[in-house]
Design a protein around this motif. Structure first.
Motif, mmCIF file in Angstrom:
data_model
loop_
_atom_site.group_PDB
_atom_site.id
_atom_site.type_symbol
_atom_site.label_atom_id
_atom_site.label_comp_id
_atom_site.label_asym_id
_atom_site.label_seq_id
_atom_site.Cartn_x
_atom_site.Cartn_y
_atom_site.Cartn_z
ATOM 1 N N ARG A 476 0.853 -1.214 -0.174
ATOM 2 C CA ARG A 476 -0.010 -0.019 -0.071
ATOM 3 C C ARG A 476 0.867 1.281 0.174
ATOM 4 O O ARG A 476 0.423 2.444 -0.273
ATOM 5 C CB ARG A 476 -1.068 -0.144 1.360
ATOM 6 N N ARG A 477 1.901 1.199 0.476
ATOM 7 C CA ARG A 477 2.980 2.288 0.391
ATOM 8 C C ARG A 477 4.542 1.820 0.502
ATOM 9 O O ARG A 477 4.969 0.808 0.906
ATOM 10 C CB ARG A 477 2.735 3.132 1.617
ATOM 11 N N ALA A 485 7.961 8.994 -0.149
ATOM 12 C CA ALA A 485 7.007 8.034 -0.052
ATOM 13 C C ALA A 485 5.976 7.923 -1.152
ATOM 14 O O ALA A 485 5.712 9.026 -1.827
ATOM 15 C CB ALA A 485 5.996 8.435 1.271
ATOM 16 N N GLU A 487 2.251 6.359 -2.495
ATOM 17 C CA GLU A 487 1.224 5.712 -2.331
ATOM 18 C C GLU A 487 0.632 4.720 -3.245
ATOM 19 O O GLU A 487 0.711 5.201 -4.419
ATOM 20 C CB GLU A 487 0.014 6.397 -1.755
#
Length: 613
Positions: A476-477, A485, A487
């Motif tokens: 998910r990340r 980061a 997503e």
């Protein structure tokens, strides 16, 4: 006497010989000067480097792999310190003697080590070779005590991959190992080198570029025996990135324990998002064994196990789905308008087609059966008739649209698709028409049809969402080494134009399977309405009198299925359990789904209670 010497000096032959010797001596001297110039001036840097390498060594510092976290930020794959035995081939003076001595101290493969030393001496004798990993303290002590007899071997503290939950996440996380020559040749990564650790299976392989860091190194001065004396310079390694998953360690552990080491798979998913909460394939293996270097006998045991512990059964195993397809067949009949759900079919315990009698699982039959009762009590005769009326193409279309017999697109490497047969497939395989007997058994999930547990989960998740097909996801990340980061978005694949009243009917019937004296009562939860369907998929045809699956040899017993979701009114979780040769789905697989759902709702209640405080 003097006259004879003068005569010899005047001899032209002797004089010529002297001149030849003088020229040869001059040529040799010139050649020596030229060689000296070549070595001292032209090749100065090369021999300076060789000289430095005799005095200085570069000790590689392996980069720690990045963490893999569950949905609650708990590490399910991390890095720990490990004492590793490293060999510097250039410093090994007596390979056979040193290896014989090490065999008494450390458990390793001597033949493999000999081959690595030979190969390294040809390619790069200054490179480091990992001989053994994860040495115990007493082994380290003995190696250090015998350093004089082991020039070229030393113990270094390296980063070792660790899996704190052991076998629980084995197939979804996978394992790591030393990069092979083929992998190295095929890779475009300039930082990858022999001896590096890479992902070999599962999420470790799929996310390898994110998880693998960049090695550092120490520039050390060594003595004549190759022992480190002084640190000259050091470049620290860069740790790999972090992968955040949708997995829940608590649910995963419950699912693994509920399997009780029986062969099969359990997968739990949030139907509205496709988030995978648990993914268990059993029997499993301990990925920590691969981190320290798996031994030949350990690998042989895994490779020859008839239950195939190295296969991800949820992703790669294909099985006849049995009665778990009946709700989808019913949905096809409703959507195609070929069957009124209140229409009655009589079940005397069999359906006669030509000279063959196709039995119902209840030997004395179910009597008069409508669609609701046909799903709740899993009447085979009712769905034989649905198979005949629908035909393979209409069944195949709805099932494929829902996710069966197709690649789901989950972010794990190695997914395999099942098969939902249609007319085109039949033409390619046998160039024959569909016979009524073949059409009939498609209605109960037998015959050529076979699916993976993940595909079956996707199909029921589509029922739970009313026709919204989601791509299953585990990641998910992602947080790469640079800290930026990323997503991973939820990915809807398609929206099926199912009529809401047909979806509502099938859901109500699935709730009846669990709560209205149906075949799935073992999945019932107090206070939460569970809907689902059992499946008992025949592995081998048994002629004559009906024989219970449990009375057959293990390899001939039926596969056991249960797929369900809860709460029925607004599904939050969808779970599939499949047991190879497990027998009846209601008694074997349904309790596993119940245990997983129970843990999900327990954790939810705890979280809600904490929020209220």
């Amino acid at each position: 006497m003097t006259q004879r010497l003068r005569k010899r000096e005047q001899d032209p032959l002797i004089a010529a010989r002297i001149r030849v010797v003088q020229w040869v001596a001059l040529a040799l001297f010139a050649l020596l000067l030229g060689r000296l110039y070549w070595l001292q001036v032209v090749q100065h840097e090369h021999f300076r480097t060789l000289s430095e390498n005799n005095r200085l060594r570069i000790r590689t510092i392996r980069a720690p792999r990045g963490q893999i976290l569950d949905r609650k930020e708990r590490p399910i794959a991390e890095t720990q310190a490990s004492f590793d035995l490293i060999c510097s081939p250039i410093d090994v003076t007596d390979p056979e003697g040193e290896i014989r001595l090490l065999e008494e101290i450390v458990d390793f493969d001597p033949d493999e080590t000999r081959e690595k030393i030979r190969a390294a001496k040809k390619a790069n004798p200054y490179s480091g070779i990992t001989v053994a990993r994860d040495l115990r303290f007493e082994q380290v002590s003995v190696v250090e005590f015998n350093r004089e007899a082991l020039p070229g071997f030393s113990v270094l503290v390296e980063a070792k991959r660790s899996y704190p939950y052991g076998t629980s996440f084995a197939h979804v996380l996978g394992y790591v190992g030393e990069v092979s020559r083929d992998e190295l040749d095929q890779s475009d990564d300039e930082w990858l080198a022999m001896g590096d650790i890479v992902g070999k299976y599962g999420l470790e392989r799929g996310m390898d570029e994110v998880l693998r860091g960049i090695n550092g190194g120490r520039h050390v001065e060594v003595d004549a025996a190759g022992r480190d004396k002084r640190l000259v310079d050091e470049v620290p390694p860069r740790s790999g990135g972090i992968v955040h998953t949708t997995l829940d360690a608590d649910i995963q552990k419950v699912a693994e324990e509920a399997m009780e080491n029986r062969a099969g798979a359990v997968i739990a998913m949030v139907p509205k998002t496709g988030d995978i909460l648990a993914f268990v394939s059993a029997p499993g293996f301990d990925p920590n064994v691969f981190s320290r270097g798996i031994r030949k006998n350990e690998w042989q045991a895994l490779a020859t196990d008839v239950r195939k512990p190295m296969q991800n059964k949820g992703l790669q195993g294909t099985y006849a789905p049995g009665s778990t397809v009946k709700p989808l067949v019913a949905m096809a009949a409703l959507e195609e308008g070929i069957q009124d759900p209140k229409a009655i079919v009589r079940c005397p315990g069999y359906l006669q087609i030509g000279n063959r009698r196709f039995r119902c699982w209840r030997e004395k039959g179910h009597g008069t059966v409508d669609m609701y009762k046909g799903i709740v009590q899993s009447c085979d005769v009712y769905f034989y008739t649905m198979g005949l009326r629908l035909g393979p193409d209409r069944i195949a279309k709805l099932e494929k649209d829902a996710g069966l017999g197709t690649i789901t697109g989950i972010d794990l490497p190695g997914e395999r698709s099942g098969l939902v047969p249609d007319t085109e497939w039949k033409r390619k395989v046998s160039k024959e028409r569909w016979y009524d007997s073949e059409r009939a058994i498609l209605g109960i999930g037998q015959g050529a049809v076979h699916v993976t547990p993940l595909e079956m989960l996707a199909g029921y998740a589509t029922l739970a969402t009313g026709g919204e097909v989601m791509r299953p996801r585990i990641v998910r990340r992602i947080v790469p080494m640079d800290g930026s980061a990323k997503e991973i978005p939820i990915q809807p694949l398609r929206k099926l134009p199912w009529k809401p009243e047909n979806v509502a009917f099938v859901r109500r019937a699935l709730a009846g399977v669990v709560n209205d004296y149906g075949t799935g009562g073992a999945a019932k939860l107090p206070g939460i309405e569970v809907g689902g369907k059992t499946g008992t998929a025949q592995v081998a045809a048994v002629k004559g009198k009906m024989i219970k699956s449990g009375d057959l040899p293990y390899e001939l017993r039926d596969h056991a299925w249960f797929v369900g979701f809860a709460p029925v009114a607004d599904p939050e979780i969808c779970v599939v359990a499949m047991l190879e040769h497990g027998g009846h789905g209601g008694s074997a697989a349904a309790p596993i789904v119940k245990a997983v759902m129970q843990e999900y709702f327990r954790a939810k209640q705890v979280a809600q209670a904490q929020e209220r405080k």
